[in-house]
Design a protein around this motif. Structure first.
Motif, PDB file in Angstrom:
ATOM      1  N   PRO A 101     -26.169  20.468  25.669  1.00 26.85           N
ATOM      2  CA  PRO A 101     -25.903  19.189  24.939  1.00 26.85           C
ATOM      3  C   PRO A 101     -24.681  18.190  25.906  1.00 26.85           C
ATOM      4  O   PRO A 101     -24.240  18.854  26.689  1.00 26.85           O
ATOM      5  N   GLU A 193     -22.904  10.111  18.528  1.00 26.85           N
ATOM      6  CA  GLU A 193     -22.622  11.539  18.726  1.00 26.85           C
ATOM      7  C   GLU A 193     -21.402  12.143  18.264  1.00 26.85           C
ATOM      8  O   GLU A 193     -21.317  13.412  18.059  1.00 26.85           O
ATOM      9  N   GLN A 197     -21.361  15.376  16.074  1.00 24.95           N
ATOM     10  CA  GLN A 197     -20.470  16.629  16.573  1.00 24.95           C
ATOM     11  C   GLN A 197     -19.525  17.106  15.535  1.00 24.95           C
ATOM     12  O   GLN A 197     -19.247  18.317  15.120  1.00 24.95           O
ATOM     13  N   GLN A 203     -21.115  21.003  19.468  1.00 20.72           N
ATOM     14  CA  GLN A 203     -21.825  20.312  20.208  1.00 20.72           C
ATOM     15  C   GLN A 203     -23.419  20.380  19.565  1.00 20.72           C
ATOM     16  O   GLN A 203     -24.418  19.416  19.900  1.00 20.72           O
ATOM     17  N   ASP A 204     -23.871  21.634  18.960  1.00 24.93           N
ATOM     18  CA  ASP A 204     -25.101  21.798  18.400  1.00 24.93           C
ATOM     19  C   ASP A 204     -25.228  21.031  17.107  1.00 24.93           C
ATOM     20  O   ASP A 204     -24.497  21.457  16.358  1.00 24.93           O
TER      21      ASP A 204
END
Length: 297
Positions: A101, A193, A197, A203-204
């Motif tokens: 990521p 993003e 998150q 981050q996944d």
């Protein structure tokens, strides 16, 4: 199917969803941006967004809200394919290892690079779209009004190529287009993003539901316009400016003249419709992109 092909396909579908949802709002935005400043003591042609909608429907019917859609529809595949493919390739370059990521900062860099690439497609498309959307507002703006009437996107392109300096004429407004797309897309993809998150708790973000993707996409699209709206106003007035009797001598001159004649408010004409369009249109775009990209494996 390779990553490039997946981004091309998903970007095309996402862009089509964005265009269908958002174009009527965009038409009203451009009409408000491009209407000339009223003479002293005279009211503006449009009192606001809803007045522009009413006048457009009365004069042109529902089709008037989709004026100029042919140009972006014809290029939506190329535009969004480039945007998402360049972003995807930059993601690959910045990853420490395949599948890793990216940070929010890295997504900002990817967005800026994608914005730089799409500016060269966006500029001629926007010029054609804005000319078609704005001509009804400009036609009745008194002395010095643009007299040229266009029958459609190809007619605009032919006129510009013949009478406004050839191919160079189609890239009128490239500087403010770059000034919109590069920082705007950097902010949009960075916020997208960041929100994903935050909602995923890390981050996944692969397990996020459609509602979360729509929320992140809608707010990210709104951030785009918050960042760059005055630049978009400058771009629009330059692109619809009369080639024979121009009011503006470049982006800085347009910015100064709008500020001098209308104040800061003039740099935010059409901001309401832009924001009203951006949230649902980008929610549709990002959802369609993510769902399509995921379905392709």
């Amino acid at each position: 199917m390779g990553d490039v092909a997946k981004d091309l396909t998903a970007g095309t579908i996402g862009g089509a969803a964005q265009l269908i949802v958002g174009h009527p709002f965009d038409t009203i935005k451009v009409k408000l941006q491009s209407q000339p400043a009223p003479l002293p003591g005279q009211p503006p042609k449009y009192a606001g967004a809803m007045d522009a909608v009413r006048q457009t429907l009365a004069a042109e019917g529902p089709r008037g809200l989709y004026k100029g859609m042919g140009a972006p529809l014809a290029t939506v595949a190329a535009f969004n394919a480039v945007l998402f493919t360049v972003r995807g390739q930059m993601e690959t370059l910045l990853r420490s290892q395949p599948g890793a990521p990216l940070t929010v900062g890295q997504q900002i860099v990817c967005g800026a690079g994608a914005g730089l690439a799409v500016s060269f497609l966006a500029c001629p498309t926007e010029l054609i779209k804005c000319r078609l959307q704005a001509q009804s507002a400009l036609a009745s703006s008194g002395p010095g009004a643009v007299a040229v009437k266009y029958s459609g996107p190809m007619d605009v392109a032919k006129h510009v190529l013949k009478s406004e300096g050839g191919t160079r004429g189609l890239f009128k407004g490239l500087v403010p287009t770059l000034g919109r797309e590069v920082p705007g897309n950097a902010a949009m993809f960075g916020v997208y993003e960041l929100l994903k998150q935050s909602m995923a708790g890390g981050q996944d973000t692969s397990q996020l539901g459609r509602g979360s993707l729509m929320l992140a996409g809608g707010l990210a699209g709104g951030t785009f316009w918050l960042m760059v709206y005055p630049t978009d106003v400058v771009k629009s007035v330059i692109q619809v400016d009369d080639h024979r009797n121009p009011k503006f001598n470049g982006s800085i001159d347009a910015f100064r003249k709008i500020l001098a004649s209308e104040g800061v408010k003039g740099l935010y004409k059409g901001f309401g419709p832009a924001m009203a369009r951006s949230v649902p249109a980008n929610a549709a775009c990002f959802l369609a992109y993510e769902v399509t990209r995921s379905s392709l494996g």
